[in-house]
Design an enzyme around this catalytic site. Structure first.
Site, PDB file in Angstrom:
ATOM      1  N   CYS A  17     -23.231  -1.326 -15.485  1.00 18.76           N
ATOM      2  CA  CYS A  17     -23.519  -1.044 -14.075  1.00 18.76           C
ATOM      3  C   CYS A  17     -22.864   0.261 -13.618  1.00 18.76           C
ATOM      4  CB  CYS A  17     -23.035  -2.194 -13.199  1.00 18.76           C
ATOM      5  SG  CYS A  17     -23.321  -1.956 -11.436  1.00 18.76           S
ATOM      6  N   CYS A  52     -22.161   6.911  -4.161  1.00 18.37           N
ATOM      7  CA  CYS A  52     -21.218   7.796  -3.477  1.00 18.37           C
ATOM      8  C   CYS A  52     -21.936   8.997  -2.857  1.00 18.37           C
ATOM      9  CB  CYS A  52     -20.139   8.279  -4.440  1.00 18.37           C
ATOM     10  SG  CYS A  52     -18.923   9.352  -3.641  1.00 18.37           S
ATOM     11  N   CYS A  91     -21.378  -3.016  -4.853  1.00 13.75           N
ATOM     12  CA  CYS A  91     -20.966  -3.732  -6.062  1.00 13.75           C
ATOM     13  C   CYS A  91     -21.672  -5.083  -6.151  1.00 13.75           C
ATOM     14  CB  CYS A  91     -19.456  -3.937  -6.052  1.00 13.75           C
ATOM     15  SG  CYS A  91     -18.846  -4.828  -7.519  1.00 13.75           S
ATOM     16  N   CYS A 111     -17.631  -4.899 -15.572  1.00 17.03           N
ATOM     17  CA  CYS A 111     -18.575  -3.929 -15.011  1.00 17.03           C
ATOM     18  C   CYS A 111     -19.800  -3.738 -15.905  1.00 17.03           C
ATOM     19  CB  CYS A 111     -17.888  -2.585 -14.798  1.00 17.03           C
ATOM     20  SG  CYS A 111     -16.780  -2.546 -13.371  1.00 17.03           S
ATOM     21  N   CYS A 169     -19.228   2.787  -1.938  1.00 14.05           N
ATOM     22  CA  CYS A 169     -19.053   2.391  -3.337  1.00 14.05           C
ATOM     23  C   CYS A 169     -18.601   0.944  -3.458  1.00 14.05           C
ATOM     24  CB  CYS A 169     -18.100   3.334  -4.061  1.00 14.05           C
ATOM     25  SG  CYS A 169     -16.369   3.206  -3.550  1.00 14.05           S
ATOM     26  N   ASP A 228       0.795  -1.228   0.000  1.00 12.31           N
ATOM     27  CA  ASP A 228       0.000   0.000   0.000  1.00 12.31           C
ATOM     28  C   ASP A 228       0.833   1.286   0.000  1.00 12.31           C
ATOM     29  OD1 ASP A 228      -2.366   1.520   0.057  1.00 12.31           O
ATOM     30  OD2 ASP A 228      -2.375   1.597   2.228  1.00 12.31           O
ATOM     31  N   CYS A 271     -13.922  12.529  -1.672  1.00 15.20           N
ATOM     32  CA  CYS A 271     -14.144  11.179  -1.156  1.00 15.20           C
ATOM     33  C   CYS A 271     -14.133  11.172   0.374  1.00 15.20           C
ATOM     34  CB  CYS A 271     -13.051  10.257  -1.700  1.00 15.20           C
ATOM     35  SG  CYS A 271     -13.127   8.569  -1.072  1.00 15.20           S
ATOM     36  N   CYS A 328     -14.957   5.021   4.372  1.00 17.44           N
ATOM     37  CA  CYS A 328     -16.288   4.832   3.783  1.00 17.44           C
ATOM     38  C   CYS A 328     -16.247   3.630   2.858  1.00 17.44           C
ATOM     39  CB  CYS A 328     -16.707   6.081   3.006  1.00 17.44           C
ATOM     40  SG  CYS A 328     -18.315   5.951   2.192  1.00 17.44           S
TER      41      CYS A 328
END
Length: 349
Positions: free
Chosen positions: A191, A198, A248, A188, A244, A134, A214, A241
Site C-alpha cells: 500500500c 500527500c 490509511c 503496510c 496521509c 510529545d 509537509c 493536515c
C-alpha cells in the site's frame, strides 16, 4: 527484580481505567532508529525544528534521560473524531483532527502522573518514573512500535490495528522492571495510499518524510513565510493536515474516540477565516487557551488564514485582506497580498 505477569497486567488494566486507550511495555534499551535519525538531520529534513538536532543524542538512548530506567510504559489516547461539515455561509479553514480537542499534552500528562503513582503501588515505593508527552526527547513512535501499540507506516506516522492512525502518545520511563510486550509487526504491505495522498509530496520515499514540504510543518512549526510553491497545495487547511493519516486503510477498523471525547471542542473543527483576520490578542487567547492552536500565536494563525483565503476566498473577502495588508506586520501582510492576487486572478478567469 522483574515484575511477574500478573502485576504487569494489573498495571495495564489500571492504566486503561485512567482513560488511556492503548497501553504497552518496552525495554529501556537504545533505539534502533538512531542511525536513521542522524541521517535525517544531516539532510536537513527537520527544517527549522532545531530542538530535534539539539536533543538528537538523548533521543537515541533513554539512558541519557534517566540512567536508572529499566522499562518504558507507552500509552495512547484515541483522537478519532468525525470530519466536520462545511460552515454554511462563511469561509472557513480546516483544523487537524488532534487539535479539535483541548490540549492533549495536559490531558495525557495528568494521567501519566496518576500512572506513576500506580507504579509505586504495584512495583514498590522506591520506584521512580519520568514522563513525556510529545515534547520530550524520545523517539515516541519507535517506542510505541517496540511496546506493541502499532508500527510506523510509510508516511512515518504510527498505525494501530485497533485505532488506525489516530493515537496520541505518551511515555513513562520507570525504574520498575516490567516484562516487555512483543513489538508490533509492519502491516503496510504494498500500500502507498499515504504517499499518493500527500498534497506537497512530502513523503519522498517509503518511510521517508521531508518535513520542510509537509503542510503540518508549514502551518504549525514554520516561523516565517510559507514558500509560495506550497501555498496553493495548502488548500483550506488552516492548522495542520490529516491527508496521509485519513487515507490509511487501517482506519476502517478504527474506533471513535471515547474517553477523550469529553475534551472535544466542536468550535475548533473549522475556523472562520474572517473572524481570525479581524482578531486581536485578547480574543485569540480567549478562544484558543488550553488548545494546541494557542502555541501557534495569532500572527502565524493570520498568516495561515490569509493563505487559505487566497485558495478558497472570493471577492467579498478582499476588503479584510486589504485591511490586513495595510495594518499588520510584514509576515502577515505579504501573505495577505498574495491572497488578494490569487482571488483577483480567479475572478478574472
Amino acid at each position: 527484580m522483574i515484575l511477574d505477569a500478573g502485576i504487569k497486567e494489573r498495571i495495564r488494566s489500571r492504566a486503561l481505567a485512567l482513560g488511556f486507550d492503548a497501553v504497552g511495555f518496552a525495554p529501556a534499551s537504545s533505539s534502533g532508529q538512531g542511525a536513521y535519525l542522524q541521517q535525517w538531520l544531516e539532510m536537513g529534513r527537520h527544517g527549522e525544528m532545531q530542538w530535534m538536532a539539539r536533543n538528537a543524542e538523548k533521543r537515541k538512548a533513554v539512558a541519557g534521560l534517566m540512567p536508572e530506567a529499566h522499562s518504558i510504559v507507552v500509552v495512547g489516547i484515541n483522537c478519532n473524531a468525525a470530519e466536520p461539515p462545511e460552515n454554511a455561509g462563511t469561509v472557513s479553514g480546516l483544523v487537524a483532527r488532534y487539535a479539535r480537542f483541548e490540549d492533549y499534552h495536559r490531558v495525557i500528562e495528568n494521567k501519566l502522573k496518576q500512572l506513576s503513582q500506580i507504579l509505586r503501588e504495584e512495583a514498590g515505593e522506591t520506584t521512580v518514573s519520568r514522563w513525556y508527552v510529545d515534547t520530550g526527547p524520545v523517539l515516541e513512535r519507535d517506542l510505541a512500535r517496540r511496546a506493541g501499540l502499532g508500527w510506523q507506516g510509510k508516511s512515518t506516522v504510527l498505525i494501530s490495528r485497533e485505532f488506525g492512525t489516530w493515537l496520541l502518545l505518551g511515555e513513562l520511563l520507570t525504574s520498575a522492571e516490567i516484562p516487555p510486550d512483543e513489538p508490533a509487526k509492519n502491516h503496510c504491505g504494498q500500500c502507498t495510499r499515504c504517499m499518493d495522498a500527500c498534497p506537497t509530496n512530502a513523503i519522498i520515499g517509503e518511510y521517508q518524510l521531508d518535513a520542510r514540504r509537509c503542510i503540518a510543518y508549514l502551518t504549525i512549526e514554520l516561523k516565517g513565510a510559507i514558500p509560495t510553491e506550497f501555498r496553493r497545495a495548502i488548500g483550506d487547511r488552516v492548522f495542520g493536515c490529516d491527508d496521509c493519516l485519513a487515507v490509511c486503510p487501517w482506519n476502517r477498523f478504527a474506533k471513535a474516540a471515547s474517553s477523550f471525547r469529553q475534551n472535544q471542542r466542536q468550535d475548533l473543527s473549522r475556523l472562520g477565516l474572517i473572524e481570525i483576520m479581524g482578531m486581536g490578542e485578547e480574543a485569540f487567547l480567549e478562544k484558543f487557551a488550553r488548545t494546541p492552536v494557542k502555541r501557534l500565536g495569532l500572527r502565524r494563525l493570520k498568516r495561515n488564514a490569509a493563505v487559505v483565503l487566497g485558495n478558497v476566498g472570493g471577492a467579498r473577502d478582499l476588503e479584510i485582506l486589504k485591511k490586513v495588508a495595510g495594518e499588520c506586520d510584514e509576515l502577515v501582510a505579504e501573505h495577505a497580498r498574495w491572497a488578494i492576487a490569487e482571488i483577483k486572478a480567479r475572478s478574472a478567469s
